[in-house]
Scaffold this active site. Structure first.
Site, PDB file in Angstrom:
ATOM      1  N   ASP A 125     -52.183  61.198  -5.978  1.00 33.27           N
ATOM      2  CA  ASP A 125     -51.039  61.504  -6.831  1.00 33.27           C
ATOM      3  C   ASP A 125     -49.747  61.344  -6.022  1.00 33.27           C
ATOM      4  OD1 ASP A 125     -49.432  62.477  -8.891  1.00 33.27           O
ATOM      5  OD2 ASP A 125     -50.678  64.217  -9.293  1.00 33.27           O
ATOM      6  N   CYS A 184     -49.367  66.249  -4.417  1.00 33.31           N
ATOM      7  CA  CYS A 184     -50.721  65.746  -4.689  1.00 33.31           C
ATOM      8  C   CYS A 184     -51.291  66.348  -5.971  1.00 33.31           C
ATOM      9  CB  CYS A 184     -51.651  66.016  -3.510  1.00 33.31           C
ATOM     10  SG  CYS A 184     -51.074  65.310  -1.961  1.00 33.31           S
ATOM     11  N   PHE A 231     -52.130  58.745   6.671  1.00 36.71           N
ATOM     12  CA  PHE A 231     -51.864  60.179   6.683  1.00 36.71           C
ATOM     13  C   PHE A 231     -50.376  60.462   6.898  1.00 36.71           C
ATOM     14  CE2 PHE A 231     -52.853  59.202  11.173  1.00 36.71           C
ATOM     15  CZ  PHE A 231     -51.772  59.787  11.834  1.00 36.71           C
ATOM     16  N   ALA A 232     -49.971  61.645   6.424  1.00 32.01           N
ATOM     17  CA  ALA A 232     -48.622  62.155   6.653  1.00 32.01           C
ATOM     18  C   ALA A 232     -48.775  63.587   7.160  1.00 32.01           C
ATOM     19  CB  ALA A 232     -47.801  62.122   5.372  1.00 32.01           C
TER      20      ALA A 232
END
Length: 238
Positions: free
Chosen positions: A81, A184, A165-166
């Site tokens: 999302d 998300c 990734f963050a």
């Protein structure tokens, strides 16, 4: 198993669209067997990205408010999302070739999480998972979001990964960006950062360096090679 060489490049802060174009070029070359697997580490200016599981209601800001705050919005091809990328956050884009034989896409996601869980352990923090969600958590607070795409290789029989990734490093990133979305699509849990959890003052560049050995060990690479920003950009120029 020794996966051989992993190229790594630290790109500093770059626009989201530029980084996406770099990923596409690397996917092309890695899929053709013309380049080693590559991990890009960088920051973005304030950006919301919306994955393939699109829920417009999870973006809580109006177009005027987004413009006032200087936040870009991209609809992209990763799973998941909406999430936030911005200053104070380490973003990692692994562009890795995964052979079709024995392919385990869920293991790839768990390995990304494991790399960051091991990083947290350096700071005495217990990182965890939630079975229904991807990402890395400290209790009920999310410290790292993960969203990926598996791109079919053009000249090989497997896939090349993209996105990634963050990881929230700096205190304040939780409120500055995540306050404008339902991160998300998850409403019941919060967001945190490494600084908030440790009380330390940390720099994204330091965390980028510290994540590398964990990524190497989890994914089984024999060695790391630093690649210059110029060399990465030349890939996209071809």
């Amino acid at each position: 198993m020794d996966m051989g060489m992993l190229d790594t490049a630290k790109l500093g802060r770059i626009e989201y669209g530029e980084a996406w174009d770099l990923q596409k070029a690397l996917i092309r070359d890695i899929g053709a067997g013309e380049r080693e697997d590559t991990l890009l580490l960088l920051e973005h200016p304030p950006t919301y990205t919306i994955g393939t599981d699109r829920h417009p209601e999870h973006l809580l800001m109006s177009p005027d408010e987004l413009k006032r705050r200087g936040i870009s919005v991209f609809e992209i091809d990763r799973g998941g999302d909406i999430t936030y990328h911005g200053p104070g956050q380490l973003v990692g884009y692994p562009l890795l070739y995964l052979d079709a034989e024995g392919l385990d896409l869920h293991k790839y996601l768990r390995d990304l999480e494991e790399s960051l869980i091991r990083l947290l352990a350096e700071f005495g923090l217990v990182g965890g998972r939630k079975p229904e969600y991807t990402g890395v958590w400290i209790g009920d607070r999310k410290v790292a979001a993960i969203g990926v795409k598996f791109n079919r290789a053009r000249a090989r029989r497997g896939f090349v990964t993209s996105h990634g990734f963050a990881f929230n490093v700096k205190r304040g990133v939780e409120q500055e960006g995540f306050g404008g979305i339902v991160p998300c699509g998850i409403q019941e849990y919060g967001v945190t950062s490494l600084e908030a959890e440790t009380g330390l003052t940390l720099e994204v560049e330091e965390i980028a360096e510290r994540v590398l050995p964990h990524f190497r060990d989890v994914f089984g690479y024999g060695s790391l090679r630093t690649v210059t920003e110029a060399a990465i950009r030349s890939t996209a120029a071809r």
